[in-house]
Design a protein around this motif. Structure first.
Motif, short mmCIF file in Angstrom:
data_model
loop_
_atom_site.label_atom_id
_atom_site.label_comp_id
_atom_site.label_asym_id
_atom_site.label_seq_id
_atom_site.Cartn_x
_atom_site.Cartn_y
_atom_site.Cartn_z
N THR A 264 0.86 -1.18 0.00
CA THR A 264 0.00 0.00 0.00
C THR A 264 0.90 1.23 0.00
OG1 THR A 264 -1.74 -1.14 1.22
CG2 THR A 264 -1.76 1.27 1.28
N ILE A 265 0.61 2.19 -0.87
CA ILE A 265 1.44 3.39 -0.94
C ILE A 265 1.22 4.22 0.32
CG2 ILE A 265 2.01 5.45 -2.27
CD1 ILE A 265 0.78 4.10 -4.71
N PRO A 266 2.26 4.47 1.09
CA PRO A 266 2.09 5.25 2.33
C PRO A 266 1.62 6.67 2.04
CG PRO A 266 4.21 4.11 2.29
CD PRO A 266 3.64 4.01 0.91
N ASP A 267 0.77 7.20 2.91
CA ASP A 267 0.33 8.59 2.79
C ASP A 267 1.46 9.53 3.19
OD1 ASP A 267 -2.13 7.72 2.01
OD2 ASP A 267 -3.14 8.16 3.91
N PHE A 301 -11.57 14.67 -14.64
CA PHE A 301 -11.26 15.61 -13.57
C PHE A 301 -12.51 15.87 -12.73
CE2 PHE A 301 -10.09 19.45 -11.41
CZ PHE A 301 -8.71 19.39 -11.28
N THR A 302 -13.65 16.01 -13.41
CA THR A 302 -14.92 16.21 -12.71
C THR A 302 -15.26 15.01 -11.83
OG1 THR A 302 -15.76 17.62 -14.49
CG2 THR A 302 -17.40 16.66 -13.00
N MET A 303 -15.02 13.80 -12.36
CA MET A 303 -15.25 12.58 -11.55
C MET A 303 -14.38 12.57 -10.30
SD MET A 303 -15.40 9.53 -14.36
CE MET A 303 -16.37 9.67 -15.85
N LEU A 304 -13.11 12.96 -10.45
CA LEU A 304 -12.18 12.97 -9.32
C LEU A 304 -12.67 13.94 -8.24
CD1 LEU A 304 -8.87 12.88 -11.35
CD2 LEU A 304 -9.50 11.21 -9.60
N GLU A 305 -13.23 15.06 -8.67
CA GLU A 305 -13.75 16.02 -7.69
C GLU A 305 -15.03 15.50 -7.03
OE1 GLU A 305 -12.26 20.45 -8.77
OE2 GLU A 305 -14.01 19.75 -9.90
N LYS A 306 -15.93 14.91 -7.82
CA LYS A 306 -17.19 14.41 -7.27
C LYS A 306 -16.96 13.31 -6.24
CE LYS A 306 -20.37 15.56 -11.03
NZ LYS A 306 -21.29 15.02 -12.09
N GLU A 307 -15.92 12.51 -6.46
CA GLU A 307 -15.62 11.43 -5.52
C GLU A 307 -14.78 11.90 -4.34
OE1 GLU A 307 -14.45 7.67 -6.99
OE2 GLU A 307 -15.72 7.78 -8.78
N GLY A 308 -14.51 13.20 -4.28
CA GLY A 308 -13.79 13.77 -3.16
C GLY A 308 -12.29 13.48 -3.17
N ILE A 309 -11.77 13.03 -4.29
CA ILE A 309 -10.34 12.72 -4.38
C ILE A 309 -9.54 13.98 -4.68
CG2 ILE A 309 -8.59 11.36 -5.61
CD1 ILE A 309 -10.80 9.31 -6.21
N GLU A 319 -2.28 6.45 -3.06
CA GLU A 319 -3.01 5.18 -2.97
C GLU A 319 -4.46 5.37 -3.37
OE1 GLU A 319 -3.81 1.23 -2.47
OE2 GLU A 319 -1.83 2.19 -2.42
N THR A 320 -5.09 6.45 -2.92
CA THR A 320 -6.49 6.73 -3.27
C THR A 320 -6.64 6.97 -4.76
OG1 THR A 320 -6.82 7.73 -1.09
CG2 THR A 320 -8.47 8.20 -2.79
N VAL A 321 -5.72 7.76 -5.32
CA VAL A 321 -5.76 8.06 -6.75
C VAL A 321 -5.53 6.79 -7.57
CG1 VAL A 321 -4.69 9.37 -8.62
CG2 VAL A 321 -4.99 10.42 -6.37
N SER A 322 -4.60 5.96 -7.13
CA SER A 322 -4.27 4.74 -7.85
C SER A 322 -5.47 3.80 -7.92
CB SER A 322 -3.09 4.03 -7.17
OG SER A 322 -2.68 2.90 -7.91
N ARG A 323 -6.20 3.67 -6.83
CA ARG A 323 -7.39 2.81 -6.83
C ARG A 323 -8.44 3.32 -7.81
NH1 ARG A 323 -6.67 2.54 -1.05
NH2 ARG A 323 -8.30 4.12 -0.79
#
Length: 550
Positions: A264-267, A301-309, A319-323
């Motif tokens: 898991t990629i460390p934060d 980009f819009t999807m990334l914002e809607k999902e709170g990423i 790690e969140t972005v990779s998933r």
């Protein structure tokens, strides 16, 4: 990171240590090191700095490729010289300077010497491709040489040479030990009517092929070759005089050096001033997206914002972005401490893996970074790598890079620069940006879509040799009709690259298949046939359903 010249012996030691960490084994009561083939690869130990001969002030994939090519040549010459000296001491006579191809056989001898006695004597199937300068009258002499060294011929095919009128190419399938094959190859190289010798083997004995990862876990080996760009080496780097920044950057980079595939990629806990730098750039770029960014980029980009990423008040964690990317296109992220060598970076793309930095540029220059940082990676690359069509194009570049020459790596790096980094595409009757270097740079994004620079139709054969600009904005940009258009043209280009085999990525095992035998091609064909039959069945089902509704 080394900042001074190494002795030949030290460099050879580094080469031996890296080329596969090896496994200790008992052979006839003696502890030996079994080296996993392939081994013929150089490691760049110098930092990428002007002091060490790096030609450019700013880091780029193209200049990296040129620098690596030069360093590979220097190290190959040193290792060959070391090999000659070892042989001279062993047999008490000097070994004369040899031609470049004979030098490759010296490197292969060095590799063979590292095998244990069982591996040396094991019988393996191999294929020799002999390119003759003349007709077939020399063939009996070549076969006698193979017979002398107990290289047993199983099958022979001949064909007219495509390179030389009146000449022939001969394909010889053989079975022999590694030592016998190597010894026979050495003598064959001295037969004057033989223009070229290529060795293909299940044990990857080709003396011309560069190493490349075959399984996704082997990207850990590529990561070991990471060379850190050190701000203290360049007086013009924004962080040169900021000791706290350099220390912080080093701490973040250490995450990448300890990462292994499957972890898991460390934060990273970003400081308030780092988040403020991110916020400033995020706001500027988002204002330009509706008018300057291509639609696939805007959509994801819009999807990334809607999902709170993605948000302006926080730097996303890898790690969140990779998933998210994995669920969209199969691409994933891997932490990187800086730029990999050009060959290793491109090889990662073949596995749909993007090497991503986690540090952020210096706060004093939020609109400029001399090398990639998380702003460039996350705001520039990530959205389109999550798009299936663009992901396929990026992977095609990676697959094309596997096993090719340093010269081809430089050309592919140039193609990557003018497409993935600074590419433009048509969108209806307008031109939009899809290159990450543009989409993460407010100033260059404005410049690229203005009337100032020249815009040319994307042609990979011309793009691959186009001079590029790394000191200021580009003078020339290349415009693709679409991602699909760019991908089809790129496939035409890769078909012209000289490589004695094709490669295929298996998404089920996350590995690279080298298609260098008829059996492998037949297996691949059967897989394709199954897919085509399944698609045909689906089309019939849809057609029948439509008829029923009608």
């Amino acid at each position: 990171m080394l900042h001074s010249e190494e002795s030949t012996e030290e460099m050879l030691d580094h080469f031996q240590d890296w080329r596969n960490s090896g496994e200790m084994a008992e052979v006839n009561g003696t502890t030996t090191t079994t080296v996993r083939p392939p081994a013929l690869r150089m490691v760049i130990k110098k930092s990428y700095s002007i002091e060490n001969g790096y030609t450019s002030r700013n880091r780029s994939l193209i200049e990296d490729a040129k620098f690596e090519h030069h360093e590979h040549q220097v190290q190959e010459r040193a290792i060959r010289q070391h090999r000659r000296q070892s042989i001279s001491q062993q047999f008490g006579k000097d070994i004369p300077e040899e031609e470049e191809e004979s030098g490759d056989l010296l490197l292969l001898s060095e590799w063979c010497d590292q095998l244990d006695s069982h591996a040396k004597q094991a019988i393996v199937p191999s294929t020799l491709v002999l390119s003759l300068k003349t007709g077939l009258e020399i063939l009996p002499e070549l076969l006698l040489i193979l017979q002398k060294y107990q290289v047993h011929v199983v099958h022979i095919e001949t064909r007219s040479s495509k390179k030389r009128n009146g000449a022939f190419d001969v394909l010889v399938s053989v079975r022999s030990s590694v030592v016998a094959l190597l010894t026979g190859a050495k003598e064959l190289k001295h037969v004057k009517p033989l223009a070229e010798l290529i060795i293909l083997s299940e044990q990857q004995l080709s003396i011309k092929d560069s190493w490349f990862p075959r399984r996704i876990a082997e990207l850990d080996n590529c990561n070991h070759l990471m060379t850190k760009f050190e701000p203290e080496l360049d007086h013009d780097h924004p962080g040169w005089s900021d000791a706290a920044y350099r220390k912080r950057r080093q701490a973040i980079a250490d995450v990448a050096f300890t990462y292994r595939h499957g972890d898991t990629i460390p934060d990273v806990e970003y400081a308030p001033e780092e988040v403020e730098t991110w916020r400033l750039i995020y706001r500027q770029l988002k204002e330009l997206q509706p008018t300057h960014a291509c639609k696939p980029y805007r959509d994801i980009f819009t999807m990334l914002e809607k999902e709170g990423i993605y948000a302006e008040d926080k730097i996303p964690q890898l790690e969140t972005v990779s998933r998210f990317m994995k669920s969209r296109s199969g691409f994933s992220l891997r932490p990187a401490a800086g730029l990999l060598t050009a060959r290793d970076f491109l090889a990662s793309l073949a596995f749909r893996v993007f090497q991503c930095t986690q540090y952020i540029r210096h706060a004093s220059k939020p609109n400029h970074s001399p090398e990639p940082d998380c702003v460039h990676e996350l705001l520039g690359h990530v959205p389109l790598l999550a798009d299936p069509y663009f992901a396929q194009f990026s992977q095609e570049i990676g697959l094309a890079s596997l096993g090719v020459s340093d010269e081809e790596i430089t050309k592919l790096s140039t193609l990557y620069w003018f497409t993935v980094e600074f590419g433009l595409c048509k969108e209806y009757d307008t031109i939009k940006a899809y290159g990450a270097g543009l989409l993460s740079s407010f100033g260059e994004l404005m410049h690229a879509l203005s009337d100032v620079p020249e815009k040319r139709q994307f042609d990979p054969f011309l793009t691959a040799i186009e001079p590029y600009q790394d000191q200021t904005y580009q003078d020339v940009y290349f415009v693709a009709d679409s991602f699909e258009d760019a991908k089809e043209k790129f496939r035409m280009y890769t078909a012209s690259i000289k490589r004695p085999y094709a490669v295929h990525y298996d998404p089920y095992t996350q590995s690279i298949d080298v298609l260098d035998t008829a059996e492998k091609l037949l297996t691949r064909f059967e897989d394709l046939k199954t897919d085509v039959d399944r698609i045909h069945g689906a089309m019939v089902t849809l057609s029948n359903a439509g008829s029923v509704k009608g």
